[in-house]
Design a protein around this motif. Sequence first.
Motif, PDB file in Angstrom:
ATOM      1  N   MET A  95       0.851  -1.192   0.000  1.00 43.62           N
ATOM      2  CA  MET A  95       0.000   0.000   0.000  1.00 43.62           C
ATOM      3  C   MET A  95       0.886   1.241   0.000  1.00 43.62           C
ATOM      4  O   MET A  95       1.817   1.353   0.805  1.00 43.62           O
ATOM      5  CB  MET A  95      -0.896   0.003   1.228  1.00 43.62           C
ATOM      6  CG  MET A  95      -1.799   1.234   1.313  1.00 43.62           C
ATOM      7  SD  MET A  95      -3.114   1.239   0.079  1.00 43.62           S
ATOM      8  CE  MET A  95      -4.103  -0.141   0.679  1.00 43.62           C
ATOM      9  N   LEU A  96       0.592   2.170  -0.904  1.00 44.27           N
ATOM     10  CA  LEU A  96       1.367   3.392  -0.987  1.00 44.27           C
ATOM     11  C   LEU A  96       1.043   4.303   0.189  1.00 44.27           C
ATOM     12  O   LEU A  96      -0.091   4.364   0.661  1.00 44.27           O
ATOM     13  CB  LEU A  96       1.054   4.139  -2.286  1.00 44.27           C
ATOM     14  CG  LEU A  96       1.541   3.509  -3.592  1.00 44.27           C
ATOM     15  CD1 LEU A  96       1.027   4.328  -4.776  1.00 44.27           C
ATOM     16  CD2 LEU A  96       3.047   3.410  -3.635  1.00 44.27           C
ATOM     17  N   SER A  97       2.062   5.045   0.648  1.00 41.71           N
ATOM     18  CA  SER A  97       1.810   6.052   1.673  1.00 41.71           C
ATOM     19  C   SER A  97       0.999   7.190   1.054  1.00 41.71           C
ATOM     20  O   SER A  97       0.897   7.321  -0.169  1.00 41.71           O
ATOM     21  CB  SER A  97       3.140   6.587   2.207  1.00 41.71           C
ATOM     22  OG  SER A  97       3.823   7.309   1.203  1.00 41.71           O
ATOM     23  N   ALA A  98       0.434   8.043   1.921  1.00 43.06           N
ATOM     24  CA  ALA A  98      -0.405   9.132   1.427  1.00 43.06           C
ATOM     25  C   ALA A  98       0.383  10.079   0.526  1.00 43.06           C
ATOM     26  O   ALA A  98      -0.100  10.506  -0.528  1.00 43.06           O
ATOM     27  CB  ALA A  98      -0.999   9.886   2.614  1.00 43.06           C
TER      28      ALA A  98
ATOM     29  N   ASP B 150      -8.007  12.379  -2.382  1.00 43.42           N
ATOM     30  CA  ASP B 150      -6.667  12.829  -2.778  1.00 43.42           C
ATOM     31  C   ASP B 150      -6.731  14.034  -3.710  1.00 43.42           C
ATOM     32  O   ASP B 150      -5.863  14.919  -3.660  1.00 43.42           O
ATOM     33  CB  ASP B 150      -5.917  11.684  -3.465  1.00 43.42           C
ATOM     34  CG  ASP B 150      -5.472  10.614  -2.476  1.00 43.42           C
ATOM     35  OD1 ASP B 150      -5.537  10.869  -1.257  1.00 43.42           O
ATOM     36  OD2 ASP B 150      -5.061   9.522  -2.924  1.00 43.42           O
ATOM     37  N   VAL B 151      -7.749  14.093  -4.563  1.00 43.14           N
ATOM     38  CA  VAL B 151      -7.919  15.268  -5.419  1.00 43.14           C
ATOM     39  C   VAL B 151      -8.167  16.496  -4.555  1.00 43.14           C
ATOM     40  O   VAL B 151      -7.618  17.584  -4.800  1.00 43.14           O
ATOM     41  CB  VAL B 151      -9.071  15.051  -6.423  1.00 43.14           C
ATOM     42  CG1 VAL B 151      -9.478  16.375  -7.081  1.00 43.14           C
ATOM     43  CG2 VAL B 151      -8.675  14.032  -7.481  1.00 43.14           C
ATOM     44  N   ALA B 152      -8.990  16.348  -3.518  1.00 43.76           N
ATOM     45  CA  ALA B 152      -9.250  17.466  -2.607  1.00 43.76           C
ATOM     46  C   ALA B 152      -7.962  17.912  -1.923  1.00 43.76           C
ATOM     47  O   ALA B 152      -7.740  19.116  -1.723  1.00 43.76           O
ATOM     48  CB  ALA B 152     -10.295  17.061  -1.568  1.00 43.76           C
TER      49      ALA B 152
ATOM     50  N   LEU C 264      -0.193  10.753  -3.503  1.00 44.31           N
ATOM     51  CA  LEU C 264      -0.455  12.068  -4.088  1.00 44.31           C
ATOM     52  C   LEU C 264       0.477  12.339  -5.276  1.00 44.31           C
ATOM     53  O   LEU C 264       0.060  12.892  -6.308  1.00 44.31           O
ATOM     54  CB  LEU C 264      -0.285  13.165  -3.035  1.00 44.31           C
ATOM     55  CG  LEU C 264      -1.379  13.275  -1.973  1.00 44.31           C
ATOM     56  CD1 LEU C 264      -1.031  14.376  -0.980  1.00 44.31           C
ATOM     57  CD2 LEU C 264      -2.736  13.543  -2.611  1.00 44.31           C
ATOM     58  N   LEU C 265       1.745  11.970  -5.132  1.00 44.35           N
ATOM     59  CA  LEU C 265       2.690  12.147  -6.248  1.00 44.35           C
ATOM     60  C   LEU C 265       2.290  11.280  -7.438  1.00 44.35           C
ATOM     61  O   LEU C 265       2.386  11.707  -8.590  1.00 44.35           O
ATOM     62  CB  LEU C 265       4.111  11.815  -5.799  1.00 44.35           C
ATOM     63  CG  LEU C 265       4.777  12.823  -4.866  1.00 44.35           C
ATOM     64  CD1 LEU C 265       6.124  12.303  -4.393  1.00 44.35           C
ATOM     65  CD2 LEU C 265       4.954  14.169  -5.574  1.00 44.35           C
TER      66      LEU C 265
ATOM     67  N   LEU D 299      -3.285  21.905  -1.576  1.00 49.82           N
ATOM     68  CA  LEU D 299      -1.862  22.213  -1.753  1.00 49.82           C
ATOM     69  C   LEU D 299      -1.625  23.256  -2.845  1.00 49.82           C
ATOM     70  O   LEU D 299      -0.485  23.666  -3.060  1.00 49.82           O
ATOM     71  CB  LEU D 299      -1.086  20.936  -2.095  1.00 49.82           C
ATOM     72  CG  LEU D 299      -1.014  19.891  -0.978  1.00 49.82           C
ATOM     73  CD1 LEU D 299      -0.392  18.605  -1.503  1.00 49.82           C
ATOM     74  CD2 LEU D 299      -0.206  20.433   0.204  1.00 49.82           C
ATOM     75  N   GLY D 300      -2.701  23.656  -3.524  1.00 52.67           N
ATOM     76  CA  GLY D 300      -2.563  24.724  -4.504  1.00 52.67           C
ATOM     77  C   GLY D 300      -2.644  24.307  -5.949  1.00 52.67           C
ATOM     78  O   GLY D 300      -2.516  25.151  -6.851  1.00 52.67           O
ATOM     79  N   TYR D 301      -2.848  23.017  -6.228  1.00 51.14           N
ATOM     80  CA  TYR D 301      -2.950  22.553  -7.608  1.00 51.14           C
ATOM     81  C   TYR D 301      -4.393  22.688  -8.091  1.00 51.14           C
ATOM     82  O   TYR D 301      -5.328  22.298  -7.393  1.00 51.14           O
ATOM     83  CB  TYR D 301      -2.481  21.107  -7.718  1.00 51.14           C
ATOM     84  CG  TYR D 301      -1.029  20.943  -7.364  1.00 51.14           C
ATOM     85  CD1 TYR D 301      -0.036  21.372  -8.229  1.00 51.14           C
ATOM     86  CD2 TYR D 301      -0.649  20.380  -6.144  1.00 51.14           C
ATOM     87  CE1 TYR D 301       1.296  21.245  -7.894  1.00 51.14           C
ATOM     88  CE2 TYR D 301       0.683  20.247  -5.801  1.00 51.14           C
ATOM     89  CZ  TYR D 301       1.650  20.680  -6.682  1.00 51.14           C
ATOM     90  OH  TYR D 301       2.972  20.558  -6.350  1.00 51.14           O
ATOM     91  N   SER D 302      -4.549  23.222  -9.292  1.00 52.56           N
ATOM     92  CA  SER D 302      -5.882  23.446  -9.850  1.00 52.56           C
ATOM     93  C   SER D 302      -6.315  22.200 -10.617  1.00 52.56           C
ATOM     94  O   SER D 302      -5.904  21.995 -11.753  1.00 52.56           O
ATOM     95  CB  SER D 302      -5.875  24.666 -10.777  1.00 52.56           C
ATOM     96  OG  SER D 302      -5.539  25.817 -10.055  1.00 52.56           O
TER      97      SER D 302
END
Length: 320
Positions: free
Chosen positions: A1-4, A40-42, A8-9, A47-50
């Motif tokens: 399982m990937l970390s959070a 994760d989209v939220a 996100l990356l 974090l500032g990504y549109s």
Amino acid sequence: MLSASARLLRLLSLLAARPSWTCGELAERMGVTDRTVRRDVAKLRELGYSVDSEAGPWGGYRLRAGSRVPPLILDDEEALAVAVGLREAAFGGVLGGDQAALSALLKLRQVLPAGVAERLGEWDEALVRLPWPEEGRLRPGMLLELAAACRRGERVRLSYCDGQGRSTVRDVDPYRLVHTGRRWYFVARDVVRGWRTFRADRVEHVNPTGQQVEITDPPDAAQLVSHNTANGPYPLSARIRLPLPLREAHRLIPPTIGTHHADGPEATVVEIGGPDADGLARYLLGLATPLQVLSPDAVREALIHRTRELLRSVAPNTPT
């Protein structure tokens, strides 16, 4: 399982890879639930990504361009491709100014994964490059200036140094940039002389005039460069017919040497320049392929003469 953070990356990398994804596609690629994707989209938005979203069964997510530059996320093959491309730009002089490409390459190499860095090192060890002549190097930034002139549709005043070292100033209407693999050419309509090709490395200055122009009925830029580079410097040209399709004829005679025109699906007519009839005959004989000289008669006769000489040298008793 990937970390959070890793997840996100991974999500950011996927969003940057293509224009749009459905929630289900992202969930399947990441091995998570739709709910996790939405969460994760939220987080990316916080974090500032549109990240734009569209509702409905065919809707999805896309990363909006221009609002903020995300970190560049590359897989191993992509990172190697970028590094090799930067290396070619830095050491091959293809962009004129080497420093920007070299600086970018050094920054990239500092963060390359060990395996990718090792493969790039193998490339460096195996590659041998002949020295690039100083003549033919572009002035830093010139390609960007010429490309911008083509995009603006504005007449420019071109300061140009020709092959004999003579400097001229011409008003031209920019059209296209063409790369032959060795050099860049600027295709433009000279206000006085009509359509011309200019070697980009011989352009000294590009000054906008503020006059908007409309290009109507432009030529095929690649064909014009091919014709001028193949025939321009030579006092004599010949037209030959090859019993080969256009693609095969291009492989036999590169576009920088001849101008090609399909003559039906199985033949190609090529125009080639040369210093004299005998020089063209020697080149055509060296192609070692059946061909027909359409014009001029001098090249046809020189080719026949050369062929007879060759036959006499390999079989002295053969009638010619």
